[in-house]
Design an enzyme around this catalytic site. Structure first.
Site, PDB file in Angstrom:
ATOM      1  N   LYS A 287     -34.922 -12.342 -31.081  1.00 38.58           N
ATOM      2  CA  LYS A 287     -35.859 -11.706 -32.011  1.00 38.58           C
ATOM      3  C   LYS A 287     -36.924 -12.718 -32.439  1.00 38.58           C
ATOM      4  O   LYS A 287     -36.809 -13.912 -32.188  1.00 38.58           O
ATOM      5  CB  LYS A 287     -35.127 -11.194 -33.260  1.00 38.58           C
ATOM      6  CG  LYS A 287     -34.110 -10.095 -33.025  1.00 38.58           C
ATOM      7  CD  LYS A 287     -34.747  -8.784 -32.662  1.00 38.58           C
ATOM      8  CE  LYS A 287     -33.737  -7.644 -32.554  1.00 38.58           C
ATOM      9  NZ  LYS A 287     -32.846  -7.804 -31.385  1.00 38.58           N
TER      10      LYS A 287
ATOM     11  N   MET B  37     -34.226  -3.533 -24.920  1.00 38.75           N
ATOM     12  CA  MET B  37     -35.695  -3.460 -24.962  1.00 38.75           C
ATOM     13  C   MET B  37     -36.263  -3.712 -26.352  1.00 38.75           C
ATOM     14  O   MET B  37     -37.377  -3.308 -26.650  1.00 38.75           O
ATOM     15  CB  MET B  37     -36.140  -2.085 -24.460  1.00 38.75           C
ATOM     16  CG  MET B  37     -35.795  -1.810 -23.004  1.00 38.75           C
ATOM     17  SD  MET B  37     -36.731  -2.848 -21.852  1.00 38.75           S
ATOM     18  CE  MET B  37     -38.321  -1.980 -21.896  1.00 38.75           C
ATOM     19  N   SER B  38     -35.523  -4.401 -27.219  1.00 44.61           N
ATOM     20  CA  SER B  38     -35.993  -4.583 -28.592  1.00 44.61           C
ATOM     21  C   SER B  38     -37.215  -5.502 -28.676  1.00 44.61           C
ATOM     22  O   SER B  38     -37.934  -5.480 -29.672  1.00 44.61           O
ATOM     23  CB  SER B  38     -34.872  -5.131 -29.482  1.00 44.61           C
ATOM     24  OG  SER B  38     -34.520  -6.451 -29.105  1.00 44.61           O
TER      25      SER B  38
ATOM     26  N   GLU C 197     -22.696 -12.212 -33.333  1.00 43.22           N
ATOM     27  CA  GLU C 197     -23.419 -11.510 -32.267  1.00 43.22           C
ATOM     28  C   GLU C 197     -24.726 -12.230 -31.941  1.00 43.22           C
ATOM     29  O   GLU C 197     -25.494 -12.585 -32.837  1.00 43.22           O
ATOM     30  CB  GLU C 197     -23.728 -10.067 -32.684  1.00 43.22           C
ATOM     31  CG  GLU C 197     -22.495  -9.197 -32.897  1.00 43.22           C
ATOM     32  CD  GLU C 197     -21.898  -8.702 -31.582  1.00 43.22           C
ATOM     33  OE1 GLU C 197     -22.522  -8.935 -30.525  1.00 43.22           O
ATOM     34  OE2 GLU C 197     -20.832  -8.081 -31.640  1.00 43.22           O
TER      35      GLU C 197
END
Length: 202
Positions: free
Chosen positions: A157, A119-120, A153
């Protein structure tokens, strides 16, 4: 095949996902619940429209009598990527959950679909379980939402670059920005987010 409305696209994608996940097509009642239709008749109407347009084959008298047209799975659509292990190529066959029948006009330029985990990016309207349409690229402008790989990773964002510093910014105050020094750390831009799908609950 006739073109689909956005709603019909969402329903078709949801049906395919249910078949991929459970090995069985959904019932009309499950479709009604997933999309909050007021009656089973509404679900039935959408299913019959998809059949009329050539995307489904219906087997009368069966609760789960929905079949995808085989060519739909085999010859068209975009690969759907699930969780990407650290260091693995994002389009490696092992990460692909399948192929979803996306009309190219829905997300022009998209190369693949990526399932969101976490949920970032909540405050940007990107929720856990959403499916993002991603266009592969190697450059981004400040403010764009990107898929990036930091030290192996993969993350989603908002992009901001200042000289050798890249800031991968979340859209949720519970998460911290990821700061990357390009002189010391490995960062690879996997693509730009060009669209979003949310299956069910609309």
């Amino acid at each position: 095949m006739e073109a689909l409305t956005r709603r019909q696209q969402q329903i078709l994608l949801w049906i395919q996902e249910q078949i991929a996940k459970h090995g069985l097509p959904p019932t009309r009642a499950e479709l009604q619940e997933a999309f909050h239709f007021r009656s089973p008749n509404a679900a039935e109407s959408h299913v019959r429209t998809l059949a009329r347009k050539g995307y489904l084959v219906l087997q009368e008298g069966r609760a789960r009598g929905i079949r995808l047209v085989s060519e739909l799975i085999e010859e068209s659509g975009l690969p759907l990527i699930g969780r990407v292990p650290a260091g693995a190529p994002i389009l490696a066959e092992g990460q692909q959950e399948g192929c979803l029948p996306i009309d190219p006009q829905l997300f022009p330029g998209a190369d693949y679909l990526l399932r969101v985990q976490g949920m970032s990016m909540r405050d940007a309207g990107i929720l856990d379980g959403d499916i993002l349409a991603v266009q592969q690229c190697s450059e981004a402008h400040n403010g764009q939402v990107v898929v990036a790989r930091v030290d192996g990773e993969v993350t989603v964002k908002r992009w901001r670059k200042d000289g050798y510093q890249v800031f991968l910014l979340p859209e949720n105050p519970d998460f911290s920005p990821i700061e990357v020094d390009l002189r010391k750390q490995d960062l690879r831009l996997e693509g730009l987010v060009v669209g979003l799908l949310r299956l069910g609950g609309l």
